[in-house]
Structures are given as C-alpha cells and as structure tokens.
Design a protein around this motif. Structure first.
Motif, PDB file in Angstrom:
ATOM      1  N   TYR A  71       0.860  -1.181   0.000  1.00 33.35           N
ATOM      2  CA  TYR A  71       0.000   0.000   0.000  1.00 33.35           C
ATOM      3  C   TYR A  71       0.896   1.230   0.000  1.00 33.35           C
ATOM      4  CZ  TYR A  71      -3.398   3.485   1.619  1.00 33.35           C
ATOM      5  OH  TYR A  71      -4.187   4.603   1.743  1.00 33.35           O
ATOM      6  N   VAL A  72       0.677   2.124  -0.957  1.00 30.84           N
ATOM      7  CA  VAL A  72       1.466   3.346  -1.081  1.00 30.84           C
ATOM      8  C   VAL A  72       0.538   4.535  -0.871  1.00 30.84           C
ATOM      9  CG1 VAL A  72       3.090   4.652  -2.487  1.00 30.84           C
ATOM     10  CG2 VAL A  72       2.931   2.169  -2.766  1.00 30.84           C
ATOM     11  N   THR A  73       0.919   5.426   0.042  1.00 32.00           N
ATOM     12  CA  THR A  73       0.063   6.567   0.351  1.00 32.00           C
ATOM     13  C   THR A  73       0.902   7.836   0.490  1.00 32.00           C
ATOM     14  OG1 THR A  73      -1.657   7.362   1.872  1.00 32.00           O
ATOM     15  CG2 THR A  73       0.213   6.219   2.868  1.00 32.00           C
ATOM     16  N   VAL A  83       5.841  13.268  -0.127  1.00 34.74           N
ATOM     17  CA  VAL A  83       6.436  12.103   0.535  1.00 34.74           C
ATOM     18  C   VAL A  83       5.483  10.925   0.399  1.00 34.74           C
ATOM     19  CG1 VAL A  83       7.330  11.148   2.693  1.00 34.74           C
ATOM     20  CG2 VAL A  83       7.664  13.585   2.179  1.00 34.74           C
ATOM     21  N   LEU A  84       5.954   9.855  -0.222  1.00 33.10           N
ATOM     22  CA  LEU A  84       5.173   8.637  -0.385  1.00 33.10           C
ATOM     23  C   LEU A  84       5.666   7.577   0.594  1.00 33.10           C
ATOM     24  CD1 LEU A  84       4.977   8.243  -4.281  1.00 33.10           C
ATOM     25  CD2 LEU A  84       3.484   9.555  -2.764  1.00 33.10           C
ATOM     26  N   GLN A  85       4.727   6.956   1.297  1.00 27.76           N
ATOM     27  CA  GLN A  85       5.075   5.892   2.235  1.00 27.76           C
ATOM     28  C   GLN A  85       4.613   4.549   1.705  1.00 27.76           C
ATOM     29  OE1 GLN A  85       6.913   5.983   5.258  1.00 27.76           O
ATOM     30  NE2 GLN A  85       6.874   3.834   4.628  1.00 27.76           N
ATOM     31  N   HIS A  86       5.521   3.571   1.684  1.00 27.48           N
ATOM     32  CA  HIS A  86       5.204   2.202   1.279  1.00 27.48           C
ATOM     33  C   HIS A  86       4.977   1.340   2.516  1.00 27.48           C
ATOM     34  CE1 HIS A  86       6.615   2.276  -3.079  1.00 27.48           C
ATOM     35  NE2 HIS A  86       6.919   3.488  -2.630  1.00 27.48           N
ATOM     36  N   LEU A  87       3.887   0.593   2.512  1.00 22.00           N
ATOM     37  CA  LEU A  87       3.574  -0.342   3.595  1.00 22.00           C
ATOM     38  C   LEU A  87       3.396  -1.724   2.978  1.00 22.00           C
ATOM     39  CD1 LEU A  87       0.926   1.840   5.448  1.00 22.00           C
ATOM     40  CD2 LEU A  87       3.306   1.521   6.126  1.00 22.00           C
ATOM     41  N   LEU A  88       4.192  -2.672   3.433  1.00 17.27           N
ATOM     42  CA  LEU A  88       4.168  -4.025   2.890  1.00 17.27           C
ATOM     43  C   LEU A  88       3.281  -4.912   3.759  1.00 17.27           C
ATOM     44  CD1 LEU A  88       5.508  -5.811   0.656  1.00 17.27           C
ATOM     45  CD2 LEU A  88       7.250  -6.393   2.368  1.00 17.27           C
ATOM     46  N   ILE A  89       2.406  -5.668   3.114  1.00 20.46           N
ATOM     47  CA  ILE A  89       1.553  -6.618   3.829  1.00 20.46           C
ATOM     48  C   ILE A  89       2.091  -8.015   3.540  1.00 20.46           C
ATOM     49  CG2 ILE A  89      -0.789  -7.492   4.157  1.00 20.46           C
ATOM     50  CD1 ILE A  89      -1.793  -4.836   2.977  1.00 20.46           C
ATOM     51  N   VAL A  94       1.590  -5.998   8.829  1.00 20.94           N
ATOM     52  CA  VAL A  94       1.922  -4.761   8.119  1.00 20.94           C
ATOM     53  C   VAL A  94       3.338  -4.359   8.503  1.00 20.94           C
ATOM     54  CG1 VAL A  94       1.353  -2.341   7.758  1.00 20.94           C
ATOM     55  CG2 VAL A  94      -0.479  -4.014   8.073  1.00 20.94           C
ATOM     56  N   ILE A  95       4.166  -4.163   7.495  1.00 25.95           N
ATOM     57  CA  ILE A  95       5.562  -3.786   7.721  1.00 25.95           C
ATOM     58  C   ILE A  95       5.796  -2.430   7.072  1.00 25.95           C
ATOM     59  CG2 ILE A  95       7.977  -4.390   7.290  1.00 25.95           C
ATOM     60  CD1 ILE A  95       6.947  -7.334   6.955  1.00 25.95           C
ATOM     61  N   LYS A  96       6.267  -1.466   7.863  1.00 26.57           N
ATOM     62  CA  LYS A  96       6.624  -0.176   7.269  1.00 26.57           C
ATOM     63  C   LYS A  96       7.810  -0.423   6.345  1.00 26.57           C
ATOM     64  CE  LYS A  96       8.259   4.481   8.148  1.00 26.57           C
ATOM     65  NZ  LYS A  96       9.501   4.314   7.333  1.00 26.57           N
TER      66      LYS A  96
END
Length: 315
Positions: A71-73, A83-89, A94-96
């Motif tokens: 998930y990118v927000t 600033v885009l934050q990637h969150l890996l599932i 959920v991993i930052k």
C-alpha cells in the motif's frame, strides 16, 4: 486485468486533466505522475546479475519475490514536496517499508560514499531547474540513496530516471562482503496497470578513491493496482502510526539540515536502530510517550546513530 487496466488509465487521465485545469503547467503533470503511484498494489520483485567485469566471477542467478501486496500513500505534501510511504503486507502483518521523498528543484543532495557514510552535496540551481530529487529512505527513515532528474511526459509515456550510489540492498547486506557500493540507475515509469521500478545496477568495490565494478545487475519491481480492500489492514495501521513517523521524519530532516556528513552506526549500546525505534513506536502507540518528550527521545536516538557532523562555513 483488463478492468484494472482501464481503471488505471482512467485514474491517470483524471489526474492529468486536473493538472491541466489548474494551469496546464508541467509541475502539475509531474505531481500527478508521482501521486499516481499510490494505491493498493500487487508487487513482484525480480533481480538477476548480468555481465561480470572479470571472467572468473560467476553471476548469481535469477531471484524473484512474488505474492506481495504493498500500500502506497501520501504521507505529507506541500507545493514542492511529496512524501510517499510504502507499507508491505506479508503473512497478515503490516511492515513499514521504504519511503520516497520527492522534492522539486532541490539543490541539497545527500550522496552515498561508502561504508554507511553519506555526504551532503550542493548542486547549482541551473542544474536542477525543473527537476525532482527522489530521496529513498529505509524502514526507519534512515538514508539510502538520492538522485535528481526531470519527469518526462512524451509520446504517451510518463517516466523519471536518475543514477545514484547506494549501500548494499537489504536482500544482500547480511550475506555479501565482496562489494561495498551499489551504483544504481533507477527508472520509474507509469504503466496502464500501475507503475514499474526498473534498475540497471553495478556492484562496485570502492577503496582509496577508486571504483572496481565486479558485476552488473538488472532489477524489475512491478506494481499492479488491485482491490483497495486488500490493503484495509495497512490503511488502518497507518492511521494509528502515521503521527509517530511524522515525528521521525521531522527529526531526520533536522539532522540532514544541520549535517554535512552522516555516518550511520550499525549498533549503539549493542542494539540496532530498528529495535530502538520500534520500542519508541510502541511507547507512542500506548500513549506512554508523546509531544515534546517524544520528539526529544526520537531526536536523541537518531543523533546517536547518525553520528552527524555539523555544517561549517569553513568546509
């Protein structure tokens, strides 16, 4: 897949049309391209070594990671910064993941030298005119690499490409000792279904001011939009933790602003950075640490690990 493709194209056309309505300037187009990389996405990571510089070196084989959801927000935004934050599932957790900090006409770049050291470089204003720098940070928003280039919108394509030096990637830094710099050429391009991050890298031994390439590497990270419902867990996690990470980014920004060099320590008091940051994050989540006290604790931690050198007018 065809349905997702139509939605993806429609989303970008909408962003581009909105940009044109706001003045039709290229800056708005650039912002639309960057923000179009957000959303819930199926991700595939692929890497393979290519041409060795020495015939005695045997390239490592093809490596592929599939079945990842990211998930990118937009974590923060102002007129000249996104600033885009990637969150890996992964495995229902959920991993930052990594952070992309896009800055328009940015003259101050933090360039990697070697052995967990970065040096601030000032570029001429004329050189970065119309360009965006992409600062890539790790899971604790620690420095990784940074490059500056122009977003290109031509012939139906929308892409950005820049070269930069970087430390070893996480997939190798615990297993490889035969090189110490990854020279990266990063290519980000919007596609009909999302985006791709293509890499043409060189693995380099840097010593005594000299570089020796041992082998090339090709990387392809593919982001395809999927149902937003798959990322609900990541969205909820980010809402609960984004305030803490805003404090971390603010503290890092202060260190970057005051430092001419960053020397990142692997451990302080026998603990790695991620463990100390995780402990602070847990205290913030439980509301045991907040406000100015939290900011002081985060800043003190990052200063210990960054071993920064203050800027001097004499340098």
């Amino acid at each position: 897949m065809k349905h997702i493709s139509i939605l993806a194209i429609s989303a970008f056309i909408t962003l581009a049309a909105t940009a044109q309505q706001k003045g039709g300037d290229k800056l708005s187009q650039d912002k639309a391209a960057i923000k179009s990389m957000c959303g819930c996405q199926d991700v595939t990571f692929e890497y393979t070594e290519t041409f060795p510089a020495d015939s005695s070196y045997k390239p490592k084989g093809y490596h592929k990671i599939i079945d990842a959801i990211e998930y990118v927000t937009v974590a923060s935004e102002d007129p000249h910064r996104i600033v885009l934050q990637h969150l890996l599932i992964a495995d229902s957790n959920v991993i930052k993941h990594w952070t992309e900090d896009w800055q328009y006409e940015n003259q101050q770049l933090l360039t990697y030298t070697q052995d967990n050291q970065w040096k601030k470089v000032t570029l001429p204003a004329a050189q970065v005119k119309g360009q965006w720098s992409q600062k890539v940070y790790g899971v604790d928003d620690e420095p990784r690499y940074e490059g500056s280039a122009t977003w290109v919108h031509a012939d139906g394509r929308h892409y950005w490409e820049a070269a930069s030096d970087a430390p070893l990637p996480r997939r190798e830094y615990t297993t490889r000792k035969d090189y110490n710099v990854l020279h990266r050429v990063n290519h980000h391009e919007i596609t009909a279904t999302g985006s791709v991050h293509e890499q043409d890298n060189q693995k380099v031994i840097r010593a005594n001011g000299m570089d020796k390439v041992i082998v090339g590497e090709k990387g392809l990270n593919t982001y395809n939009r999927t149902s937003e419902s798959k990322c609900q867990q990541a969205k909820e996690w980010w809402e609960q933790h984004k305030a803490f990470w805003a404090v971390v980014r603010k503290s890092w920004d202060k260190i970057y602003g005051e430092s001419s060099e960053i020397n990142l320590q692997k451990k302080v008091n026998d603990e790695p950075l991620y463990k100390v940051i995780s402990a602070l994050e847990e205290k913030a989540f439980r509301k045991e640490l907040a406000g100015a006290e939290l900011e002081r604790a985060v800043t003190a931690t990052l200063q210990q690990f960054s071993h920064n050198t203050a800027l001097s007018l004499q340098r």
